[in-house]
Scaffold this active site. Sequence first.
Site, PDB file in Angstrom:
ATOM      1  N   ARG A  95      35.003  47.753 -26.518  1.00 35.23           N
ATOM      2  CA  ARG A  95      34.720  46.091 -26.371  1.00 35.23           C
ATOM      3  C   ARG A  95      35.737  45.541 -25.615  1.00 35.23           C
ATOM      4  O   ARG A  95      35.726  44.276 -25.326  1.00 35.23           O
ATOM      5  CB  ARG A  95      34.514  45.815 -27.823  1.00 35.23           C
ATOM      6  CG  ARG A  95      33.776  44.253 -27.782  1.00 35.23           C
ATOM      7  CD  ARG A  95      33.024  43.955 -28.980  1.00 35.23           C
ATOM      8  NE  ARG A  95      33.202  44.601 -30.017  1.00 35.23           N
ATOM      9  CZ  ARG A  95      33.903  44.691 -31.041  1.00 35.23           C
ATOM     10  NH1 ARG A  95      35.128  43.888 -30.887  1.00 35.23           N
ATOM     11  NH2 ARG A  95      34.024  45.526 -32.111  1.00 35.23           N
ATOM     12  N   TYR A 154      22.854  23.324 -12.731  1.00 33.89           N
ATOM     13  CA  TYR A 154      21.936  24.564 -13.495  1.00 33.89           C
ATOM     14  C   TYR A 154      21.661  24.239 -14.722  1.00 33.89           C
ATOM     15  O   TYR A 154      22.493  23.845 -15.454  1.00 33.89           O
ATOM     16  CB  TYR A 154      22.870  25.978 -13.311  1.00 33.89           C
ATOM     17  CG  TYR A 154      22.300  26.841 -13.824  1.00 33.89           C
ATOM     18  CD1 TYR A 154      21.045  27.357 -13.184  1.00 33.89           C
ATOM     19  CD2 TYR A 154      22.359  27.913 -14.903  1.00 33.89           C
ATOM     20  CE1 TYR A 154      20.719  28.820 -13.322  1.00 33.89           C
ATOM     21  CE2 TYR A 154      21.749  28.918 -15.229  1.00 33.89           C
ATOM     22  CZ  TYR A 154      20.811  29.363 -14.441  1.00 33.89           C
ATOM     23  OH  TYR A 154      20.053  30.609 -14.735  1.00 33.89           O
ATOM     24  N   ASP A 200      31.744  25.701 -11.147  1.00 35.60           N
ATOM     25  CA  ASP A 200      30.716  26.695 -11.046  1.00 35.60           C
ATOM     26  C   ASP A 200      30.550  27.081  -9.641  1.00 35.60           C
ATOM     27  O   ASP A 200      29.785  26.157  -9.042  1.00 35.60           O
ATOM     28  CB  ASP A 200      29.374  26.183 -11.496  1.00 35.60           C
ATOM     29  CG  ASP A 200      28.383  27.496 -11.795  1.00 35.60           C
ATOM     30  OD1 ASP A 200      28.377  28.304 -10.991  1.00 35.60           O
ATOM     31  OD2 ASP A 200      27.497  27.505 -12.520  1.00 35.60           O
ATOM     32  N   LYS A 225      23.988  36.774  -8.132  1.00 37.25           N
ATOM     33  CA  LYS A 225      23.207  36.019  -7.053  1.00 37.25           C
ATOM     34  C   LYS A 225      23.820  36.872  -5.941  1.00 37.25           C
ATOM     35  O   LYS A 225      23.854  37.849  -5.741  1.00 37.25           O
ATOM     36  CB  LYS A 225      23.608  34.546  -6.993  1.00 37.25           C
ATOM     37  CG  LYS A 225      23.249  33.606  -8.400  1.00 37.25           C
ATOM     38  CD  LYS A 225      21.969  33.899  -8.558  1.00 37.25           C
ATOM     39  CE  LYS A 225      21.659  33.480 -10.106  1.00 37.25           C
ATOM     40  NZ  LYS A 225      22.125  32.111 -10.607  1.00 37.25           N
TER      41      LYS A 225
HETATM   42  C1  LIG Z   1      22.247  31.671 -11.794  1.00 35.54           C
HETATM   43  C2  LIG Z   1      23.078  30.603 -12.134  1.00 35.54           C
HETATM   44  C3  LIG Z   1      24.106  30.710 -13.417  1.00 35.54           C
HETATM   45  C4  LIG Z   1      23.503  31.799 -14.352  1.00 35.54           C
HETATM   46  O1  LIG Z   1      23.735  33.042 -14.116  1.00 35.54           O
HETATM   47  P1  LIG Z   1      23.156  34.294 -14.776  1.00 35.54           P
HETATM   48  O2  LIG Z   1      23.801  35.313 -14.121  1.00 35.54           O
HETATM   49  O3  LIG Z   1      21.504  34.160 -14.559  1.00 35.54           O
HETATM   50  O4  LIG Z   1      23.509  34.155 -16.160  1.00 35.54           O
HETATM   51  C5  LIG Z   1      25.003  29.627 -13.478  1.00 35.54           C
HETATM   52  N1  LIG Z   1      24.953  28.599 -12.696  1.00 35.54           N
HETATM   53  C6  LIG Z   1      24.634  28.828 -11.509  1.00 35.54           C
HETATM   54  C7  LIG Z   1      24.776  27.484 -10.486  1.00 35.54           C
HETATM   55  C8  LIG Z   1      23.518  29.628 -11.261  1.00 35.54           C
HETATM   56  O5  LIG Z   1      22.585  29.525 -10.030  1.00 35.54           O
END
Ligand SMILES: *Cc1c(COP(=O)(O)O)cnc(C)c1O
Length: 369
Positions: free
Chosen positions: A52, A104, A173, A198
């Site tokens: 962990r 998001y 982000d 993504k």
């Molecule tokens: C998809 C996304 C997230 C979350 O990511 P996950 O891998 O689905 O938890 C956070 N911020 C943005 C801008 C996103 O497009």
Amino acid sequence: MSDHLKAPNAAGLLHLRGEALHKGEPIAPPITPASMFHLPGDPEPGLAVYGRNGNPTWEITEAALGFLEDAPALLFPSGMAALSAALMAVLKAGDRLLLPADGYYVSRRFGETFLARFGVTVEARPTARLGEGGFEGVAAVLIESPSNPGLDLVDIAAVTAAVRAAGAVSIVDNTTMTPFGQRPLALGADIVVASDTKAPGGHSDLLMGHVSSQDEGLMARVREWRSMSGAIPSAFDAWLLHRSLETLELRFERMCDNAEAIAARLATHPKVRALRYPGLASDPGQALARAQMRRPGFLIGLTLESREAAERFIATCALITPATSFGGVHTSAERRARWGDDVATGFVRLAVGTEPLEPLWTAIDAALP
Ligand SMILES: *Cc1c(COP(=O)(O)O)cnc(C)c1O
């Protein structure tokens, strides 16, 4: 060229592991699934002790992510695990958190649902208005530029400087851009978080995320949060992301090339009522895009006449995968109003993939009769 517009060293990334290899070792990194480690006597700092707390495969992937971010990186099992770790490392009861009203959705819901219960005041403001400042008394500001799905931009260098001057922490982000499209840390952000689910993953088969920062104290708290909350990735998924990162530059450049060409053609298409793409001369974000983004990205916001027209476009285009999320090699799209986003009912978020341009354009054009 300004530092923040310099491309990450994609060639260096491909040879990162090779530099440390001994004769006979595999070029590809091993996957090391492990909960226990050989640990006689007293523990030593830096040594793996329990699954962990650390894992050799995470470290290989973190080294690659850190190389791209030009700052230490910590791996998480999803983008939300990474973002929530950054927020838990920064915030305490009584703090105010400012986040994007048009960003998001789950980030906002996390703040309102969980952080609020622990005494954090969560405030939302549209991305395009973050430049108005007024960060005094705020503990942390979450920034998304371009915002998802509206694709509004904000001056990251100006906002992160104002956030710092107010004594607050800026968290960007950078999911929609990846380090190849935009480098928030070089623009002055304290922390960058991203969903590697993504484009970095890129094949729609894994979830992963990371937190990156030059601030050692913050990173130590993020690491502690990961160890204690148990929000840890599997060795296999970490390995899969590492494999994907080796082609990220190739895929991202193709996706941006495609998106630039397709946006330019959609801009004059009679069926398109409105279009957002930061790379278009007509886009309100274009000047900022040039100043702070290496590439305009692969997301296009197009508005068709109606809900029906949008659904028909997505359903009939032979080279569009109807799906939520983005960044995969296959072009995908969805009507964002189906999730309640504050956009027109005919608004489609088109996530351009790596298909060769001309067949892709032919399919898109054919689905917009
Ligand atoms: C998809 C996304 C997230 C979350 O990511 P996950 O891998 O689905 O938890 C956070 N911020 C943005 C801008 C996103 O497009």
